[in-house]
Design a protein around this motif. Structure first.
Motif, PDB file in Angstrom:
ATOM      1  N   LEU A 197       0.837  -1.196   0.000  1.00  0.00           N
ATOM      2  CA  LEU A 197       0.000   0.000   0.000  1.00  0.00           C
ATOM      3  C   LEU A 197       0.878   1.254   0.000  1.00  0.00           C
ATOM      4  O   LEU A 197       1.874   1.331   0.716  1.00  0.00           O
ATOM      5  N   HIS A 198       0.439   2.237  -0.811  1.00  0.00           N
ATOM      6  CA  HIS A 198       1.158   3.502  -0.967  1.00  0.00           C
ATOM      7  C   HIS A 198       0.183   4.656  -0.831  1.00  0.00           C
ATOM      8  O   HIS A 198      -1.010   4.490  -1.086  1.00  0.00           O
ATOM      9  N   TYR A 199       0.690   5.840  -0.506  1.00  0.00           N
ATOM     10  CA  TYR A 199      -0.050   7.047  -0.872  1.00  0.00           C
ATOM     11  C   TYR A 199       0.622   7.683  -2.069  1.00  0.00           C
ATOM     12  O   TYR A 199       1.818   7.467  -2.316  1.00  0.00           O
ATOM     13  N   THR A 200      -0.169   8.487  -2.813  1.00  0.00           N
ATOM     14  CA  THR A 200       0.368   9.089  -4.031  1.00  0.00           C
ATOM     15  C   THR A 200       1.348  10.209  -3.686  1.00  0.00           C
ATOM     16  O   THR A 200       2.326  10.416  -4.415  1.00  0.00           O
ATOM     17  N   ALA A 221       3.225  -1.899   4.113  1.00  0.00           N
ATOM     18  CA  ALA A 221       3.352  -0.502   3.710  1.00  0.00           C
ATOM     19  C   ALA A 221       4.594  -0.353   2.846  1.00  0.00           C
ATOM     20  O   ALA A 221       5.568  -1.096   3.019  1.00  0.00           O
ATOM     21  N   HIS A 222       4.579   0.628   1.953  1.00  0.00           N
ATOM     22  CA  HIS A 222       5.797   0.917   1.198  1.00  0.00           C
ATOM     23  C   HIS A 222       6.939   1.226   2.167  1.00  0.00           C
ATOM     24  O   HIS A 222       8.081   0.817   1.960  1.00  0.00           O
ATOM     25  N   SER A 223       6.606   1.921   3.261  1.00  0.00           N
ATOM     26  CA  SER A 223       7.618   2.255   4.274  1.00  0.00           C
ATOM     27  C   SER A 223       8.188   1.008   4.957  1.00  0.00           C
ATOM     28  O   SER A 223       9.327   1.026   5.433  1.00  0.00           O
ATOM     29  N   ILE A 251       8.069   6.756   3.388  1.00  0.00           N
ATOM     30  CA  ILE A 251       7.269   6.895   4.608  1.00  0.00           C
ATOM     31  C   ILE A 251       5.774   6.767   4.299  1.00  0.00           C
ATOM     32  O   ILE A 251       4.939   7.132   5.121  1.00  0.00           O
ATOM     33  N   ASP A 252       5.435   6.251   3.114  1.00  0.00           N
ATOM     34  CA  ASP A 252       4.025   6.077   2.784  1.00  0.00           C
ATOM     35  C   ASP A 252       3.561   4.649   3.066  1.00  0.00           C
ATOM     36  O   ASP A 252       4.399   3.747   3.081  1.00  0.00           O
ATOM     37  N   PRO A 253       2.234   4.465   3.323  1.00  0.00           N
ATOM     38  CA  PRO A 253       1.120   5.420   3.257  1.00  0.00           C
ATOM     39  C   PRO A 253       0.974   6.303   4.490  1.00  0.00           C
ATOM     40  O   PRO A 253      -0.042   6.974   4.629  1.00  0.00           O
ATOM     41  N   ILE A 266      -1.071  -0.902  -4.689  1.00  0.00           N
ATOM     42  CA  ILE A 266      -2.209   0.024  -4.711  1.00  0.00           C
ATOM     43  C   ILE A 266      -1.722   1.405  -4.291  1.00  0.00           C
ATOM     44  O   ILE A 266      -1.152   1.560  -3.205  1.00  0.00           O
ATOM     45  N   GLU A 267      -1.949   2.388  -5.142  1.00  0.00           N
ATOM     46  CA  GLU A 267      -1.682   3.788  -4.799  1.00  0.00           C
ATOM     47  C   GLU A 267      -2.987   4.420  -4.309  1.00  0.00           C
ATOM     48  O   GLU A 267      -4.005   4.377  -5.002  1.00  0.00           O
ATOM     49  N   ILE A 268      -2.932   5.013  -3.122  1.00  0.00           N
ATOM     50  CA  ILE A 268      -4.108   5.624  -2.515  1.00  0.00           C
ATOM     51  C   ILE A 268      -3.915   7.141  -2.583  1.00  0.00           C
ATOM     52  O   ILE A 268      -2.880   7.655  -2.126  1.00  0.00           O
TER      53      ILE A 268
HETATM   54 ZN   LIG Z   1       4.993   4.384  -2.237  1.00  0.00          ZN
END
Ligand SMILES: [Zn+2]
Length: 244
Positions: A23-26, A135-137, A145-147, A88-90
């Protein structure tokens, strides 16, 4: 679950079976900007899915193909995580685009509901274990450091996705002092890469005790670490975790 297609050219062939969901944030100014970037052949980045704030889901890369979202990363001793994962990019501005009053922009309910529905289908389809939700982090602790520490992992766990043992508090909490001897073993048992221990500790805290991201192995962190490592070890051993 309705999914729109917005194909990206940024993918190639998998070399391994899927065992992780990342899981990521954009982390950009808007979902439109993130979508455009992931469809730009020059950018050489992508994800399988992007989830908008209102819960709309876009598919950029087919699950059979290798999307380019994980970058240089390691988890449970494994590399080439793009080959081993769905990404998944959130849509969320994250640390670089804070909310108007400062602070991290919230994840709206509708968005998290959509992430849960999508993640549930992906994890069932590929038989991804609860310990494979990352998490990507988690997988790139020195770079990413995302999500973010505001991501509601607990809500996902309540929906049956991933582990979230409740923190132990009060009288049930037995603690004998600052024993760091098992720190590395416990971080590794969860999956963290040990190349940069403070970074791994920050990633651990961001995910499991987001109120205090210090990178220090204080008593609270060591206690939580022992608990999470125990949960991951028993999940990996096939016995059911009572607090999962
Ligand atoms: Zn990411």
């Amino acid at each position: 679950m309705q999914i729109e297609d917005a194909p990206s050219p940024n993918f190639d062939d998998r070399k391994h079976p899927v065992t992780l969901l990342v899981l990521h944030y954009t982390g950009m100014e808007s979902g439109d900007a993130a979508l455009a970037r992931m469809r730009d052949p020059e950018a050489k980045v992508s994800a399988h899915y992007m989830v908008w704030e209102d819960g709309r889901i876009v598919r950029l890369v087919a699950e059979n193909d290798r999307a380019w979202h994980a970058g240089v990363s390691r988890w449970q001793g494994l590399e080439d995580l793009n080959s081993r994962s769905i990404g998944i990019e959130i849509v969320n501005g994250g640390h670089d685009y804070p909310a108007p009053g400062g602070g991290l922009p919230p994840y709206p309910d509708a968005q998290i509901s959509a992430v849960i529905a999508l993640a549930r289908e992906i994890m069932a389809h590929h038989d991804i274990p609860p310990t494979g939700l990352v998490a990507h982090s988690d997988i790139a602790p020195a770079r990413k450091i995302d999500p973010g520490e505001h991501f509601p992992w607990q809500r996902l766990a309540k929906a049956g996705l991933g582990l979230w043992p409740q923190p132990e508090t009060g009288a049930s909490c037995v603690w004998s002092g600052g024993d760091t001897s098992r720190l590395n073993t416990q971080l590794a048992a969860i999956g963290y890469d040990l190349a940069d221990i403070p970074a791994a500790l920050r990633a651990f805290q961001r995910r499991w005790m987001p109120a205090a991201i210090t990178g220090f192995a204080d008593a609270d962190t060591l206690r939580r670490l022992a608990q999470i490592a125990g949960a991951y070890t028993s999940a990996a051993g096939g016995s059911s975790s009572p607090q999962a």
